[in-house]
Design an enzyme around this catalytic site. Structure first.
Site, PDB file in Angstrom:
ATOM      1  N   LYS A  31     -12.357  -4.957   1.016  1.00 45.79           N
ATOM      2  CA  LYS A  31     -12.309  -3.487   1.145  1.00 45.79           C
ATOM      3  C   LYS A  31     -11.605  -2.811  -0.026  1.00 45.79           C
ATOM      4  O   LYS A  31     -12.015  -1.738  -0.437  1.00 45.79           O
ATOM      5  CB  LYS A  31     -11.706  -3.069   2.479  1.00 45.79           C
ATOM      6  CG  LYS A  31     -10.226  -3.353   2.621  1.00 45.79           C
ATOM      7  CD  LYS A  31      -9.764  -3.056   4.039  1.00 45.79           C
ATOM      8  CE  LYS A  31      -8.284  -3.304   4.155  1.00 45.79           C
ATOM      9  NZ  LYS A  31      -7.896  -3.644   5.536  1.00 45.79           N
ATOM     10  N   ARG A 126      -1.512  -0.860  16.057  1.00 47.16           N
ATOM     11  CA  ARG A 126      -2.772  -0.348  15.524  1.00 47.16           C
ATOM     12  C   ARG A 126      -3.829  -0.883  16.483  1.00 47.16           C
ATOM     13  O   ARG A 126      -3.740  -0.620  17.676  1.00 47.16           O
ATOM     14  CB  ARG A 126      -2.985  -0.740  14.056  1.00 47.16           C
ATOM     15  CG  ARG A 126      -3.915   0.273  13.343  1.00 47.16           C
ATOM     16  CD  ARG A 126      -4.195  -0.069  11.899  1.00 47.16           C
ATOM     17  NE  ARG A 126      -5.011  -1.280  11.741  1.00 47.16           N
ATOM     18  CZ  ARG A 126      -5.413  -1.769  10.573  1.00 47.16           C
ATOM     19  NH1 ARG A 126      -5.066  -1.163   9.452  1.00 47.16           N
ATOM     20  NH2 ARG A 126      -6.150  -2.860  10.508  1.00 47.16           N
TER      21      ARG A 126
HETATM   22  C1  LIG Z   1      -7.221  -4.757   5.522  1.00 50.63           C
HETATM   23  C2  LIG Z   1      -7.253  -5.752   6.597  1.00 50.63           C
HETATM   24  C3  LIG Z   1      -7.024  -7.096   6.294  1.00 50.63           C
HETATM   25  C4  LIG Z   1      -6.652  -7.569   4.913  1.00 50.63           C
HETATM   26  O1  LIG Z   1      -5.400  -7.069   4.594  1.00 50.63           O
HETATM   27  P1  LIG Z   1      -4.707  -7.438   3.193  1.00 50.63           P
HETATM   28  O2  LIG Z   1      -3.378  -6.817   3.289  1.00 50.63           O
HETATM   29  O3  LIG Z   1      -5.566  -6.823   2.136  1.00 50.63           O
HETATM   30  O4  LIG Z   1      -4.664  -8.901   3.098  1.00 50.63           O
HETATM   31  C5  LIG Z   1      -7.118  -8.019   7.322  1.00 50.63           C
HETATM   32  N1  LIG Z   1      -7.423  -7.640   8.575  1.00 50.63           N
HETATM   33  C6  LIG Z   1      -7.656  -6.359   8.906  1.00 50.63           C
HETATM   34  C7  LIG Z   1      -8.003  -6.015  10.315  1.00 50.63           C
HETATM   35  C8  LIG Z   1      -7.562  -5.366   7.931  1.00 50.63           C
HETATM   36  O5  LIG Z   1      -7.785  -4.098   8.255  1.00 50.63           O
END
Ligand SMILES: *Cc1c(COP(=O)(O)O)cnc(C)c1O
Length: 355
Positions: A31, A126
């Site tokens: 992302k 969350r």
């Molecule tokens: C963004 C996200 C991740 C990855 O997080 P990082 O901090 O980039 O490793 C993993 N799981 C969920 C649900 C996320 O929203």
């Protein structure tokens, strides 16, 4: 933005192998890279098992580019996008049984099977099903056609900063055990979390049933996000942002005239240093979260508007001529914004053949 794919590869390879020794596989989360097929393919060559993104549009981008991996939607699917989700993602992370039912219908209609991981709330507040409601959600998922129950997961440290530790991770392991005992099904994947889980895992803690992590930030930036510490042997400069100087002049530090709010509703902080060399870079809030920019030494960031980054460059060795470029390091928030700005050119380079 300059992206060194060799360093990206090294970071992924190093972490994947270190976690592999602990029985943990990795989904690479694209992302913050806007679903970049180049980065995705680099990660896959480095041993990342699956790819995940919070936006189905980014997953569709990778699919169109023929990135060959199992694709996971890591944010709970929108009811309005279920057809798109089953067409592009092989699996999604879910918290609402209504959405899971919808995925079952959409998958049946499309003649697909779709994997389901149910996310559990472990205190960060969350996403997640409250632990006492997990078992009934699993039970209903198991009954729905065209779905495959793949396991459970959790996400911490994103909203409230709750750190993954032996206690909350043991709670997740215990939920996997109790589902298996009470429902007689296996829970193949127990997805502990994101980059914030690395400090705990790499400390050598007992990881219990946790056999999967979803990693983005750590692979790209080489740091764990809880205390921003460098992860051993990882590169922190795989990605740099270069900005170009469009003005550089001696100016006073004190504005003059009647002072009200700025365009961004803020009163400018006072910075009284007499006269400085003030430099403007052609980059602004539209392109970067300037609070997350780490300038080279000799440069102090003073302010940013839409398209201008204003710095004090009085102590920058050699000074800064109009047209010169300066590299900045990025934190996660700055990286995310820059990657998504159409005004920031992304240049990827690699010297090696990754095999
Ligand atoms: C963004 C996200 C991740 C990855 O997080 P990082 O901090 O980039 O490793 C993993 N799981 C969920 C649900 C996320 O929203």
């Amino acid at each position: 933005m300059e992206i060194d794919l060799d360093k990206i590869y090294h970071n992924a390879r190093t972490l994947v192998s270190r976690l592999g020794e602990r029985g943990i596989s990795v989904t690479g989360v694209t992302k913050a890279a806007l679903g970049s097929p180049e980065i995705a393919n680099t990660w896959l060559r480095a041993g990342v098992r699956n790819l995940g993104d919070s936006r189905i549009e980014n997953i569709a981008t990778m699919r169109r580019a023929n990135v060959a991996a199992s694709m996971e939607l890591i944010r709970s699917p929108m009811l309005s996008q279920l057809d798109l989700v089953v067409a592009n993602a092989h699996l999604s992370y879910n918290t609402e049984i209504e959405v899971v039912r919808g995925l079952s219908s959409a998958a049946s209609k499309a003649n697909h099977t779709h994997g389901i991981i149910l996310m559990v709330e472990l205190g960060d507040l969350r996403e997640g099903i409250m632990p006492e409601h997990l078992e009934s959600a699993v039970r209903e998922t198991l009954l729905l056609p065209n779905l495959v129950f793949q396991g459970i997961g959790s996400n911490l440290a994103c909203r409230s900063g709750v750190s993954p530790d032996s206690r909350n991770m043991a709670a997740l392991s215990a939920l996997a055990d109790s589902i298996e005992a009470n429902l007689g099904v296996s829970v193949p994947t127990v997805s502990g979390g994101n980059s914030a889980n690395l400090e705990w895992v790499l400390s050598g803690a007992e990881t219990g049933r946790i056999n999967h992590l979803r990693l983005g930030a750590a692979l790209l930036l080489g740091r764990e996000p809880l205390h921003r510490q460098v992860i051993k042997e990882l590169h922190t400069d795989a990605i740099t942002l270069k900005a170009e100087v469009i003005e550089s002049k001696r100016k006073p530090t004190q504005p003059w005239g009647e002072i009200a709010q700025s365009a961004f509703g803020e009163v400018s902080p006072t910075y009284d240093k007499g006269s400085i060399t003030q430099t403007i870079f052609a980059i602004g809030r539209q392109d970067v979260d300037f609070a997350g920019l780490d300038p080279p030494s000799g440069i102090t960031i003073l302010a940013a508007s839409n398209d201008h980054l204003v710095v004090d460059s009085s102590n920058y060795p050699g000074g800064l001529a109009v047209g010169s470029e300066v590299p900045f390091q990025l934190n996660y928030s700055a990286l995310l914004r820059s990657m998504t700005s159409p005004f920031v050119t992304k240049t990827m380079y690699s010297q090696l053949e990754h095999s």
